[in-house]
Write a protein that holds these residues in place. Sequence first.
Motif, PDB file in Angstrom:
ATOM      1  N   ARG A 149       0.819  -1.207   0.000  1.00 49.67           N
ATOM      2  CA  ARG A 149       0.000   0.000   0.000  1.00 49.67           C
ATOM      3  C   ARG A 149       0.854   1.259   0.000  1.00 49.67           C
ATOM      4  N   GLU A 154      -3.183   2.127   6.056  1.00 44.53           N
ATOM      5  CA  GLU A 154      -4.527   2.168   5.486  1.00 44.53           C
ATOM      6  C   GLU A 154      -5.336   0.947   5.908  1.00 44.53           C
ATOM      7  N   ARG A 156      -8.513  -1.480   4.993  1.00 45.71           N
ATOM      8  CA  ARG A 156      -9.345  -1.863   3.853  1.00 45.71           C
ATOM      9  C   ARG A 156     -10.275  -3.013   4.232  1.00 45.71           C
ATOM     10  N   SER A 157     -11.348  -3.124   3.504  1.00 48.82           N
ATOM     11  CA  SER A 157     -12.223  -4.285   3.606  1.00 48.82           C
ATOM     12  C   SER A 157     -11.798  -5.284   2.536  1.00 48.82           C
ATOM     13  N   SER A 161     -12.622  -4.194  -1.386  1.00 49.59           N
ATOM     14  CA  SER A 161     -11.461  -3.473  -1.874  1.00 49.59           C
ATOM     15  C   SER A 161     -11.029  -4.069  -3.208  1.00 49.59           C
ATOM     16  N   ASP A 164      -7.668  -5.787  -3.259  1.00 47.65           N
ATOM     17  CA  ASP A 164      -7.413  -6.971  -2.439  1.00 47.65           C
ATOM     18  C   ASP A 164      -8.262  -8.185  -2.790  1.00 47.65           C
ATOM     19  N   HIS A 207     -11.580  -6.708   7.718  1.00 47.19           N
ATOM     20  CA  HIS A 207     -10.553  -5.708   7.462  1.00 47.19           C
ATOM     21  C   HIS A 207      -9.198  -6.379   7.269  1.00 47.19           C
TER      22      HIS A 207
END
Length: 262
Positions: A149, A154, A156-157, A161, A164, A207
């Motif tokens: 990243r 950060e 993220r879900s 995302s 991801d 997450h």
Amino acid sequence: MVMIQSRADLVQIMGEPAVPMTAMPESWQRIAEGHWLSEPRVYAAMAQVFLAKHQQGHVLFLERPETQHLQAAYCEGNGQLAWEAVTYFGNAFLPESYPDLEQIRQDVSDSPQEDDRQSLVNIVADLFAELGYDVPSTFYWTFLHPLQRTDLFEVRSFRFSEQDLAIARQFDAILHGGYVSILRRLIDSVSSRYGYFIEHGCGCDNHLAKLQPCDSAFSYKIPPEARQKTLRAFFWSILEEYLLFEQRAATRLVYADSMNFE
């Protein structure tokens, strides 16, 4: 995928049904004969039993005759997901799948947030010193992933995302499986040495791991008498989590900053 069609084709391991080694993915045949894990034959046996239980419906149908009409569909669906799980982690346990930490150190040198990034590499190196090949390579790649990243911190879900999606299933399995309590204490202890906790939102919000500064370090070692059972439990948990990821619904409502119901 090799699907065992009859329970008569299964073998028994410690009184439990198991897929014969000859019907397992090639990676597991290699692992069973290898020497880089401390318990290669035990891990292979667990994969054999895991696959048999899901391919043949032992999990749900053994003592519930009223559900027999669902068994064929269950075995087809979960058998496929179980095959994907044992195949994925079989490959993840192969020695060539593990990160080259020295190369990664070089890659993050002179980068933004370099001190934090080097600390993350150090955390993973210390975890490898503690656990070695007795956890799959995905364990280490999961905690290294924030290096990809722009902002190391950060949040993220996994499911929502775009960056991801390709790694969501395997990394989420590691993070959920890592809540085997003794293993979680070790992870937190190692990361705290460098002033961080590696966190995972565990309300099924998926997450990605994030780094969070912590106030002080603490020391914890897995007791020698608990090591084998702890790591076996972790392995079984990540097989289950990898399978279940495909069956869990998710909603963007969890992550919405504001909502409009008009």
